[in-house]
Design a protein around this motif. Structure first.
Motif, PDB file in Angstrom:
ATOM      1  N   PHE A  74      -8.502  -2.729  13.170  1.00  0.00           N
ATOM      2  CA  PHE A  74      -7.527  -2.515  12.170  1.00  0.00           C
ATOM      3  C   PHE A  74      -7.567  -3.615  11.350  1.00  0.00           C
ATOM      4  N   LEU A  75      -7.899  -3.452  10.090  1.00  0.00           N
ATOM      5  CA  LEU A  75      -7.599  -4.670   9.279  1.00  0.00           C
ATOM      6  C   LEU A  75      -6.795  -4.067   7.872  1.00  0.00           C
ATOM      7  N   ALA A  76      -5.707  -4.685   7.851  1.00  0.00           N
ATOM      8  CA  ALA A  76      -4.666  -4.369   6.712  1.00  0.00           C
ATOM      9  C   ALA A  76      -4.766  -5.338   5.719  1.00  0.00           C
ATOM     10  N   ALA A  78      -2.105   8.466   9.438  1.00  0.00           N
ATOM     11  CA  ALA A  78      -2.521   7.138   8.587  1.00  0.00           C
ATOM     12  C   ALA A  78      -1.775   6.829   7.401  1.00  0.00           C
ATOM     13  N   GLY A  79      -1.933   7.358   6.623  1.00  0.00           N
ATOM     14  CA  GLY A  79      -1.373   7.191   5.058  1.00  0.00           C
ATOM     15  C   GLY A  79       0.005   7.447   5.018  1.00  0.00           C
ATOM     16  N   ALA A  80       0.559   8.365   5.756  1.00  0.00           N
ATOM     17  CA  ALA A  80       1.872   8.710   5.941  1.00  0.00           C
ATOM     18  C   ALA A  80       2.672   7.681   6.531  1.00  0.00           C
ATOM     19  N   PRO A  81       2.243   7.190   7.794  1.00  0.00           N
ATOM     20  CA  PRO A  81       3.262   6.230   8.341  1.00  0.00           C
ATOM     21  C   PRO A  81       2.869   4.842   7.546  1.00  0.00           C
ATOM     22  N   MET A  82       1.709   4.575   6.833  1.00  0.00           N
ATOM     23  CA  MET A  82       1.702   3.424   6.191  1.00  0.00           C
ATOM     24  C   MET A  82       2.784   3.539   5.113  1.00  0.00           C
ATOM     25  N   VAL A 141       0.171  -2.020  -2.587  1.00  0.00           N
ATOM     26  CA  VAL A 141      -0.616  -1.354  -1.992  1.00  0.00           C
ATOM     27  C   VAL A 141      -0.776  -1.766  -0.973  1.00  0.00           C
ATOM     28  N   ALA A 142      -1.374  -0.827   0.059  1.00  0.00           N
ATOM     29  CA  ALA A 142      -1.802  -1.277   1.506  1.00  0.00           C
ATOM     30  C   ALA A 142      -3.124  -0.462   1.723  1.00  0.00           C
ATOM     31  N   VAL A 143      -3.984  -1.307   2.516  1.00  0.00           N
ATOM     32  CA  VAL A 143      -5.229  -0.598   2.974  1.00  0.00           C
ATOM     33  C   VAL A 143      -5.519  -1.027   4.144  1.00  0.00           C
ATOM     34  N   ARG A 190       0.920   4.977  15.335  1.00  0.00           N
ATOM     35  CA  ARG A 190       1.485   3.446  15.512  1.00  0.00           C
ATOM     36  C   ARG A 190       0.607   2.567  14.984  1.00  0.00           C
ATOM     37  N   ALA A 191      -0.577   2.638  15.293  1.00  0.00           N
ATOM     38  CA  ALA A 191      -1.883   1.611  14.857  1.00  0.00           C
ATOM     39  C   ALA A 191      -1.839   1.290  13.263  1.00  0.00           C
ATOM     40  N   TYR A 192      -1.702   2.447  12.523  1.00  0.00           N
ATOM     41  CA  TYR A 192      -1.704   2.030  10.956  1.00  0.00           C
ATOM     42  C   TYR A 192      -0.388   1.593  10.762  1.00  0.00           C
ATOM     43  N   GLY A 193       0.950   2.188  11.145  1.00  0.00           N
ATOM     44  CA  GLY A 193       1.940   1.450  10.676  1.00  0.00           C
ATOM     45  C   GLY A 193       2.217   0.150  11.091  1.00  0.00           C
ATOM     46  N   ASP A 194       1.849  -0.172  12.326  1.00  0.00           N
ATOM     47  CA  ASP A 194       1.923  -1.642  12.743  1.00  0.00           C
ATOM     48  C   ASP A 194       0.939  -2.453  11.991  1.00  0.00           C
ATOM     49  N   ALA A 195       0.021  -2.287  11.541  1.00  0.00           N
ATOM     50  CA  ALA A 195      -1.136  -2.638  10.832  1.00  0.00           C
ATOM     51  C   ALA A 195      -0.437  -3.353   9.630  1.00  0.00           C
ATOM     52  N   VAL A 196       0.139  -2.201   8.889  1.00  0.00           N
ATOM     53  CA  VAL A 196       0.806  -2.537   7.336  1.00  0.00           C
ATOM     54  C   VAL A 196       1.991  -3.515   7.733  1.00  0.00           C
ATOM     55  N   GLY A 197       2.916  -3.170   8.886  1.00  0.00           N
ATOM     56  CA  GLY A 197       4.050  -4.204   8.972  1.00  0.00           C
ATOM     57  C   GLY A 197       3.476  -5.486   9.236  1.00  0.00           C
TER      58      GLY A 197
END
Length: 190
Positions: A8-10, A63-67, A80-82, A99-106
């Motif tokens: 995962f690359l944020a 993905a999008g919602a947790p981000m 913006v977060a991608v 968890r993974a998508y939310g954690d990546a943005v954090g």
């Protein structure tokens, strides 16, 4: 970050409008065309009124919602977060994806940091060039100097909270040789 061999690359970026946010997403797609997913979320506006998210092929809401939730919880706007995901061969399940998508943005927000913006009165101060050095120093203690133009005179653009107090301070600091005019309001980096 890596979760069960999926990478995962944020990327987080400051944007001013929806078109700029969509361009950041498109840029991630072009740059990492070999990835399977480019999920995104953005929050735009002083009141954070424009909110969008996209799961880009991941199961709905994973993905999008947790981000978007991370951006909202952190109370950031104009961002913006991608998150680009390369599938590692192991299914993560809905909870794992959330968890993974939310954690990546954090993690990306922590690495990037945040910058406060304030709605300030924009003032233009015009003074003789010989006064530029001393006036520059004084103006930076009174507000946020966003631009300096040199010509026959020097013109400072300064963001301030109290325009009346600012005008009085400039008059005193320049012994009346500088003129001050209001040019509206603008969002200024603090």
């Amino acid at each position: 970050m890596e979760v069960k061999r999926s990478r995962f690359l944020a990327v987080v970026a400051r944007v001013d409008d929806e078109a700029a946010a969509r361009e950041v997403v498109a840029s991630a797609r072009r740059r990492h065309h070999d990835a399977r997913h480019h999920c995104s979320a953005f929050v735009i506006g002083a009141d954070a009124s424009l909110r969008r998210s996209n799961d880009d092929g991941e199961p709905a809401g994973t993905a999008g919602a947790p981000m978007l939730e991370v951006l909202t919880r952190r109370e950031v706007s104009d961002v913006v977060a991608v998150v680009t995901r390369w599938f590692g061969g192991t299914l993560l399940g809905a909870g794992g994806l959330v968890r993974a998508y939310g954690d990546a943005v954090g993690v990306a927000l922590d690495a990037a940091g945040t910058q406060e913006r304030r709605l300030l009165h924009t003032m233009r101060v015009t003074a003789p060039v010989v006064d530029a050095g001393a006036l520059d120093h004084r103006l930076r203690t009174l507000g946020v100097v966003s631009d300096v133009e040199y010509g026959a005179d020097v013109v400072f653009t300064v963001g301030v909270r109290d325009p009346d107090r600012f005008a009085a301070e400039v008059a005193a600091a320049s012994t009346g040789r500088a003129s001050v005019e209001s040019s509206g309001t603008s969002w200024v980096d603090a």
